[in-house]
Design an enzyme around this catalytic site. Structure first.
Site, mmCIF file in Angstrom:
data_model
loop_
_atom_site.group_PDB
_atom_site.id
_atom_site.type_symbol
_atom_site.label_atom_id
_atom_site.label_comp_id
_atom_site.label_asym_id
_atom_site.label_seq_id
_atom_site.Cartn_x
_atom_site.Cartn_y
_atom_site.Cartn_z
ATOM 1 N N ARG A 53 0.854 -1.178 0.000
ATOM 2 C CA ARG A 53 0.000 0.000 0.000
ATOM 3 C C ARG A 53 0.894 1.233 0.000
ATOM 4 N NH1 ARG A 53 2.044 1.621 3.886
ATOM 5 N NH2 ARG A 53 0.791 3.490 3.708
ATOM 6 N N GLY A 54 0.241 2.405 -0.085
ATOM 7 C CA GLY A 54 1.014 3.631 -0.227
ATOM 8 C C GLY A 54 1.180 3.900 -1.716
ATOM 9 N N ALA A 55 0.897 5.141 -2.122
ATOM 10 C CA ALA A 55 0.790 5.435 -3.557
ATOM 11 C C ALA A 55 2.022 5.005 -4.382
ATOM 12 C CB ALA A 55 0.489 6.917 -3.750
ATOM 13 N N ARG A 90 -7.260 -0.385 -6.784
ATOM 14 C CA ARG A 90 -7.449 0.711 -5.824
ATOM 15 C C ARG A 90 -7.716 1.967 -6.652
ATOM 16 N NH1 ARG A 90 -4.442 0.848 -0.599
ATOM 17 N NH2 ARG A 90 -5.978 2.408 -0.081
ATOM 18 N N GLN A 200 -2.406 2.846 9.976
ATOM 19 C CA GLN A 200 -1.102 2.848 9.299
ATOM 20 C C GLN A 200 -0.050 3.602 10.123
ATOM 21 O OE1 GLN A 200 -4.002 3.467 7.755
ATOM 22 N NE2 GLN A 200 -3.986 2.872 5.605
ATOM 23 N N ASP A 241 -1.617 10.899 -2.088
ATOM 24 C CA ASP A 241 -1.998 9.831 -3.015
ATOM 25 C C ASP A 241 -2.320 10.384 -4.388
ATOM 26 O OD1 ASP A 241 -2.306 7.238 -1.242
ATOM 27 O OD2 ASP A 241 -2.878 9.005 -0.094
ATOM 28 N N ASN A 251 -5.106 12.828 0.373
ATOM 29 C CA ASN A 251 -4.284 11.948 1.219
ATOM 30 C C ASN A 251 -5.207 11.196 2.177
ATOM 31 O OD1 ASN A 251 -1.575 11.053 1.933
ATOM 32 N ND2 ASN A 251 -1.886 12.106 3.879
ATOM 33 N N LYS A 252 -4.632 10.369 2.996
ATOM 34 C CA LYS A 252 -5.394 9.517 3.913
ATOM 35 C C LYS A 252 -6.407 10.327 4.713
ATOM 36 C CE LYS A 252 -5.180 5.957 4.154
ATOM 37 N NZ LYS A 252 -6.095 5.059 3.408
HETATM 38 O O1 MRU Z 1 -4.628 3.368 2.022
HETATM 39 P P1 MRU Z 1 -3.133 3.405 1.992
HETATM 40 O O2 MRU Z 1 -2.466 2.860 3.191
HETATM 41 O O3 MRU Z 1 -2.572 2.873 0.690
HETATM 42 O O4 MRU Z 1 -2.902 4.961 2.048
HETATM 43 C C1 MRU Z 1 -2.077 5.626 1.264
HETATM 44 C C2 MRU Z 1 -1.055 6.209 2.088
HETATM 45 O O5 MRU Z 1 -0.105 5.543 2.426
HETATM 46 C C3 MRU Z 1 -1.188 7.556 2.590
HETATM 47 O O6 MRU Z 1 -2.303 8.253 2.230
HETATM 48 C C4 MRU Z 1 0.101 8.318 2.441
HETATM 49 O O7 MRU Z 1 0.038 9.366 3.317
HETATM 50 C C5 MRU Z 1 0.391 8.761 1.038
HETATM 51 S S1 MRU Z 1 1.269 7.596 0.087
HETATM 52 C C6 MRU Z 1 2.961 7.972 0.408
#
Ligand code: MRU
Length: 364
Positions: A53-55, A90, A200, A241, A251-252
């Protein structure tokens, strides 16, 4: 970065030259397990279930997903099917589409017999490039940190979710400047938002900061505003993201509330991001970014380690209560102090971004 003294990336090609290996992030912080991804279905599932996970890491995993597809069957039909399947895994992180477009543009003109090797080569390049980009984000963020005048005897950063090395191939986006500051001997401490519902922050950011020896404290998501009011946060830094050409930052979920609190308290709010996270096709993040709605179960149940050392999942909601789980939010550009990219730091605006990426200027 190192895990118990051994250097790791989050994703890499396995010893057989076909299977891809990745750290299973659903089991951290309690278990460190490496998963084999042997088929495009495995890659798709790993992204959808957040094993990876994470962009930026989602982009890298999708690139390897295309390579796995070409190893299975390099025909046109598979290329098209793998692209669509991975794209749907996703919806929010634009790095996914960026990587898939890149691989499809490379592979489509090639004869099928050449696609497998070309796909693996490009996926490896995307991974190496991500590491270098994140290292440079770290350098550019470090220059900002060096200029800060902490209110106490240490610099206090606040971060949300996980935008560290686990969210990328290595180094991280928001956390890269923090690692570099720590390594440079700057006393830095991180307030880590737990980041409900998937935690996370508590599970991943705290784990990776701890493994690297960076002082940190996990806080409830609702505590950040209070700490800012009491002068205990020198700056916020988060990942992204998807960032629009005008600098709106998706973002999250919960990032927006932190940005509002930072704005109200005069705390600088930075966003670390690599260029594949910029979506040049859209301007208004609130209007144009699809927000992933994840399962209500992520909210209604918690998984963790019991005192007996076993893993257990428990229910936290009353039976019958509905739960909604939007996974991301959009922070308008006006609340962002600066975007920290691999090319430098800029204002969160179209002019700011174009000053670093002039090649994206639209023809008049
Ligand atoms: O849902 P996730 O865990 O894939 O979330 C994405 C992220 O990790 C965050 O939003 C993050 O802050 C940006 S990606 C470096």
């Amino acid at each position: 970065m190192k895990v118990d003294g051994k250097p790791y990336r989050t994703i890499w090609l396995g010893p057989d030259g076909t299977t891809v290996q990745a750290i299973d992030q659903t089991l951290l912080p309690h278990d460190f397990v490496v998963r084999d991804l042997a088929t495009v279905s495995d890659a798709e599932r790993a992204i959808r279930t957040m094993i990876v996970r994470g962009a930026p890491l989602i982009g890298a995993a999708a690139a390897y997903g295309m390579a796995l597809a070409m190893a299975e069957d390099p025909a046109d039909a598979m290329l098209a099917r793998a692209y669509t399947r991975l794209l749907e895994s996703r919806p929010t992180a634009v790095n996914l589409r960026w990587a898939l477009d890149d691989l499809r543009a490379l592979l489509a003109p090639l004869p099928p017999a050449k696609r497998r090797d070309a796909a693996y080569k490009r996926a490896a390049e995307i991974c190496d490039e991500d590491v270098e980009i994140c290292r440079r984000i770290g350098e550019n963020g470090l220059a900002l940190i060096r200029k800060m005048k902490p209110r106490g005897d240490r610099i206090n950063a606040l971060t949300h979710c996980n935008a560290g090395w686990l969210a990328t191939v290595d180094w991280g986006t928001a956390l890269a400047p923090i690692y570099q500051a720590h390594d440079a001997g700057i006393p830095i401490h991180v307030w880590v938002d737990e980041t409900r519902p998937r935690n996370q922050g508590a599970s991943l950011t705290a784990w990776e900061l701890g493994k690297h020896g960076v002082p940190h404290t996990v806080i409830a998501d609702n505590a950040g505003g209070h700490l800012m009011q009491h002068g205990q946060v020198d700056f916020c830094i988060v990942g992204s993201d998807r960032t629009t050409r005008r600098g709106d930052v998706c973002n999250k979920i919960g990032t927006y509330l932190k940005a509002l609190a930072a704005h109200d308290n005069g705390v600088p709010f930075y966003v670390g991001l690599p260029y594949p996270t910029i979506d040049w096709t859209i301007e208004d993040g609130h209007r144009d970014i699809p927000i992933e709605e994840r399962s209500a179960r992520e909210l209604s149940h918690l998984t963790g380690r019991t005192e007996a050392g076993t893993t257990a999942t428990i229910a936290v909601l009353p039976d019958g209560s509905a739960a909604a789980n939007p996974a991301f939010d959009v922070t308008p550009a006006r609340l962002v102090t600066g975007l920290v990219t691999e090319r430098g730091v800029c204002a969160a605006s179209e002019a700011g971004l174009l000053s670093l990426y002039p090649e994206q200027t639209r023809a008049a």
